[in-house]
Design a protein around this motif. Structure first.
Motif, PDB file in Angstrom:
ATOM      1  N   UNK A 188       0.803  -1.232  -0.090  1.00 49.29           N
ATOM      2  CA  UNK A 188      -0.065   0.061  -0.180  1.00 49.29           C
ATOM      3  C   UNK A 188       0.825   1.276  -0.037  1.00 49.29           C
ATOM      4  N   UNK A 189       2.099   1.294   0.291  1.00 47.50           N
ATOM      5  CA  UNK A 189       2.931   2.445   0.238  1.00 47.50           C
ATOM      6  C   UNK A 189       2.733   3.375  -0.905  1.00 47.50           C
ATOM      7  N   UNK A 190       2.344   2.467  -2.352  1.00 43.49           N
ATOM      8  CA  UNK A 190       2.282   3.398  -3.430  1.00 43.49           C
ATOM      9  C   UNK A 190       1.033   4.247  -3.454  1.00 43.49           C
ATOM     10  N   UNK A 191       0.052   3.763  -2.487  1.00 38.46           N
ATOM     11  CA  UNK A 191      -1.126   4.573  -2.154  1.00 38.46           C
ATOM     12  C   UNK A 191      -0.812   5.685  -1.901  1.00 38.46           C
ATOM     13  N   UNK A 192       0.418   6.248  -1.155  1.00 38.57           N
ATOM     14  CA  UNK A 192       0.861   7.398  -0.300  1.00 38.57           C
ATOM     15  C   UNK A 192       1.856   8.232  -1.204  1.00 38.57           C
ATOM     16  N   UNK A 193       1.911   8.031  -2.479  1.00 35.55           N
ATOM     17  CA  UNK A 193       2.754   8.382  -3.558  1.00 35.55           C
ATOM     18  C   UNK A 193       2.312   9.942  -3.807  1.00 35.55           C
ATOM     19  N   UNK A 194       0.918  10.169  -3.561  1.00 35.22           N
ATOM     20  CA  UNK A 194       0.616  11.509  -4.098  1.00 35.22           C
ATOM     21  C   UNK A 194       0.031  11.416  -5.741  1.00 35.22           C
ATOM     22  N   UNK A 195       0.264  10.124  -6.286  1.00 33.14           N
ATOM     23  CA  UNK A 195      -0.197   9.905  -7.646  1.00 33.14           C
ATOM     24  C   UNK A 195      -1.435   9.553  -7.815  1.00 33.14           C
ATOM     25  N   UNK A 196      -2.270   9.932  -9.008  1.00 31.36           N
ATOM     26  CA  UNK A 196      -3.514   9.325  -9.269  1.00 31.36           C
ATOM     27  C   UNK A 196      -3.121   7.850  -9.500  1.00 31.36           C
ATOM     28  N   UNK A 197      -4.502   7.232  -9.599  1.00 29.16           N
ATOM     29  CA  UNK A 197      -4.386   5.780  -9.839  1.00 29.16           C
ATOM     30  C   UNK A 197      -3.425   5.437 -11.201  1.00 29.16           C
ATOM     31  N   UNK A 198      -3.925   6.369 -12.378  1.00 24.11           N
ATOM     32  CA  UNK A 198      -3.468   5.871 -13.679  1.00 24.11           C
ATOM     33  C   UNK A 198      -2.090   6.372 -13.580  1.00 24.11           C
ATOM     34  N   UNK A 199      -1.682   7.475 -12.911  1.00 26.76           N
ATOM     35  CA  UNK A 199      -0.074   7.904 -12.928  1.00 26.76           C
ATOM     36  C   UNK A 199       0.677   6.937 -12.096  1.00 26.76           C
ATOM     37  N   UNK A 200       0.028   6.023 -10.980  1.00 26.51           N
ATOM     38  CA  UNK A 200       0.544   5.260 -10.348  1.00 26.51           C
ATOM     39  C   UNK A 200       0.860   3.864 -11.116  1.00 26.51           C
ATOM     40  N   UNK A 201      -0.036   3.543 -11.943  1.00 22.39           N
ATOM     41  CA  UNK A 201       0.122   2.332 -12.570  1.00 22.39           C
ATOM     42  C   UNK A 201       0.878   2.651 -13.814  1.00 22.39           C
ATOM     43  N   UNK A 202       1.045   3.805 -14.294  1.00 25.43           N
ATOM     44  CA  UNK A 202       2.156   3.954 -15.473  1.00 25.43           C
ATOM     45  C   UNK A 202       3.403   4.080 -14.767  1.00 25.43           C
ATOM     46  N   UNK A 203       3.682   4.678 -13.486  1.00 26.02           N
ATOM     47  CA  UNK A 203       4.836   4.594 -12.923  1.00 26.02           C
ATOM     48  C   UNK A 203       5.434   3.291 -12.595  1.00 26.02           C
ATOM     49  N   UNK A 204       4.399   2.558 -12.007  1.00 27.13           N
ATOM     50  CA  UNK A 204       4.889   1.079 -11.687  1.00 27.13           C
ATOM     51  C   UNK A 204       5.279   0.250 -13.127  1.00 27.13           C
ATOM     52  N   UNK A 205       4.462   0.326 -13.907  1.00 21.75           N
ATOM     53  CA  UNK A 205       4.737  -0.111 -15.207  1.00 21.75           C
ATOM     54  C   UNK A 205       6.119   0.089 -15.622  1.00 21.75           C
ATOM     55  N   UNK A 207       8.643   0.879 -13.838  1.00 19.49           N
ATOM     56  CA  UNK A 207       9.503   0.513 -13.087  1.00 19.49           C
ATOM     57  C   UNK A 207       9.676  -1.148 -13.172  1.00 19.49           C
ATOM     58  N   UNK A 208       8.558  -1.678 -13.586  1.00 20.32           N
ATOM     59  CA  UNK A 208       8.754  -3.428 -13.790  1.00 20.32           C
ATOM     60  C   UNK A 208       9.427  -3.461 -14.916  1.00 20.32           C
ATOM     61  N   UNK A 209       9.343  -2.768 -15.764  1.00 15.01           N
ATOM     62  CA  UNK A 209      10.092  -2.979 -17.225  1.00 15.01           C
ATOM     63  C   UNK A 209      11.645  -2.872 -16.734  1.00 15.01           C
ATOM     64  N   UNK A 210      12.085  -2.357 -15.607  1.00 16.25           N
ATOM     65  CA  UNK A 210      13.505  -2.354 -15.436  1.00 16.25           C
ATOM     66  C   UNK A 210      13.740  -3.361 -14.568  1.00 16.25           C
ATOM     67  N   UNK A 211      12.965  -4.367 -13.995  1.00 14.05           N
ATOM     68  CA  UNK A 211      13.265  -5.528 -13.152  1.00 14.05           C
ATOM     69  C   UNK A 211      13.601  -6.651 -14.072  1.00 14.05           C
ATOM     70  N   UNK A 212      14.725  -7.211 -13.938  1.00 17.29           N
ATOM     71  CA  UNK A 212      15.077  -8.322 -14.633  1.00 17.29           C
ATOM     72  C   UNK A 212      14.041  -9.655 -14.500  1.00 17.29           C
ATOM     73  N   UNK A 213      13.466  -9.746 -13.552  1.00 15.43           N
ATOM     74  CA  UNK A 213      12.506 -10.831 -13.305  1.00 15.43           C
ATOM     75  C   UNK A 213      11.006 -10.488 -13.640  1.00 15.43           C
ATOM     76  N   UNK A 214      10.830  -9.272 -14.341  1.00 15.86           N
ATOM     77  CA  UNK A 214       9.628  -8.640 -14.842  1.00 15.86           C
ATOM     78  C   UNK A 214       8.388  -8.740 -14.220  1.00 15.86           C
ATOM     79  N   UNK A 215       8.493  -8.457 -12.805  1.00 17.65           N
ATOM     80  CA  UNK A 215       7.291  -8.336 -11.986  1.00 17.65           C
ATOM     81  C   UNK A 215       7.605  -7.538 -10.636  1.00 17.65           C
ATOM     82  N   UNK A 216       6.749  -7.290  -9.897  1.00 17.80           N
ATOM     83  CA  UNK A 216       6.681  -6.698  -8.519  1.00 17.80           C
ATOM     84  C   UNK A 216       7.221  -7.945  -7.648  1.00 17.80           C
ATOM     85  N   UNK A 217       7.832  -7.440  -6.753  1.00 12.75           N
ATOM     86  CA  UNK A 217       8.048  -8.334  -5.369  1.00 12.75           C
ATOM     87  C   UNK A 217       6.702  -8.689  -4.818  1.00 12.75           C
ATOM     88  N   UNK A 218       6.829  -9.567  -3.692  1.00  9.98           N
ATOM     89  CA  UNK A 218       5.748  -9.877  -2.882  1.00  9.98           C
ATOM     90  C   UNK A 218       6.197  -9.625  -1.388  1.00  9.98           C
TER      91      UNK A 218
END
Length: 251
Positions: A188-205, A207-218
């Motif tokens: 949930x920390x991304x919910x406190x980022x100050x971004x809208x849902x759309x902006x957050x999704x774009x930001x996270x996508x 970031x994920x593109x830079x992760x060799x395992x191509x996913x978020x961690x759990x």
């Protein structure tokens, strides 16, 4: 079969959600009694119910020294010692780049992420058992240059520096201090980022593109890493930074 933290007493700040909650759950499963903190009473009580046993919730804000005093007063009364401290409480927050970041944003991030960690550990020292383990939750951001994350990244670099200093200062008592540096984790920390849902999704996508395992961690994967640092499995490890970011900073 006993767990890896059987009989241990642990404190996990920011334990009401995300990585902190996952760590608290894992520690209890491994035999520890855990004190969790959080600022929001309802969320904290819900987390305690979810953990189910061997847990005491203590409402408080790591940015407030009186709240930290109350936390350790409760620990002292109920258990009398601390064997593991996990300084996890933090705030995120994307800020305008460079000079456009506000003093208020900077102060909020450093007050919680750096000052809060510093005094979480300082105020635990008298209760720490010899041979205790301290895990500071930093971030892989401390070794990256992410536009808009200047204060956040720098606050986590401070946490990394604290670990080195405390590893040296506490070594005479056999107390180990290490950092865990997650990459992008689904919390949930991304919910406190100050971004809208759309902006957050774009930001996270992005970031994920830079992760060799191509996913978020759990969160559960971070809990497993924290357990390693808190248990005797890492008995000859102190002062290190365990980076758990899907290879983002390593490849």
């Amino acid at each position: 079969m006993s767990g890896k933290l059987e009989g241990k007493v642990a404190v996990v700040t920011g334990g009401s959600s995300g990585i902190g909650l996952a760590i608290a759950k894992e520690f209890v499963e491994q035999g520890a009694y855990v004190f969790i903190t959080g600022r929001r009473a309802t969320e904290l009580e819900k987390a305690a119910e979810e953990i189910g046993r061997n847990v005491t919730p203590v409402q408080g804000d790591v940015a407030k020294l009186a709240d930290l005093d109350e936390l350790y007063d409760v620990v002292r009364r109920e258990q009398g010692r601390v064997d593991v401290v996990v300084a996890n409480a933090a705030v995120g927050g994307l800020a305008p780049e460079g000079a456009a970041a506000s003093p208020e944003h900077y102060d909020k991030v450093f007050t919680v992420n750096a000052r809060g960690v510093f005094f979480t550990v300082q105020k635990a020292v008298d209760l720490l058992s010899d041979g205790a383990a301290i895990v500071l939750v930093a971030s892989n951001a401390h070794s990256l240059g992410i536009p808009g994350f200047g204060p956040y990244s720098a606050s986590k670099a401070a946490v990394r520096s604290f670990a080195r200093t405390w590893a040296a200062e506490f070594s005479g008592r056999g107390i180990r201090v290490n950092t865990l540096s997650p990459g992008p984790i689904d919390t949930p920390i991304y919910d406190t980022s100050g971004l809208t849902r759309e902006e957050s999704d774009e930001f996270l996508n992005g970031i994920i593109s830079q992760v060799p395992l191509r996913r978020m961690g759990r969160p559960e994967e971070m809990a497993a890493a924290a357990l390693f640092l808190a248990s005797s499995d890492s008995g000859f490890i102190t002062g290190v930074d365990l980076v758990a970011d899907g290879g983002m900073t390593q490849i």
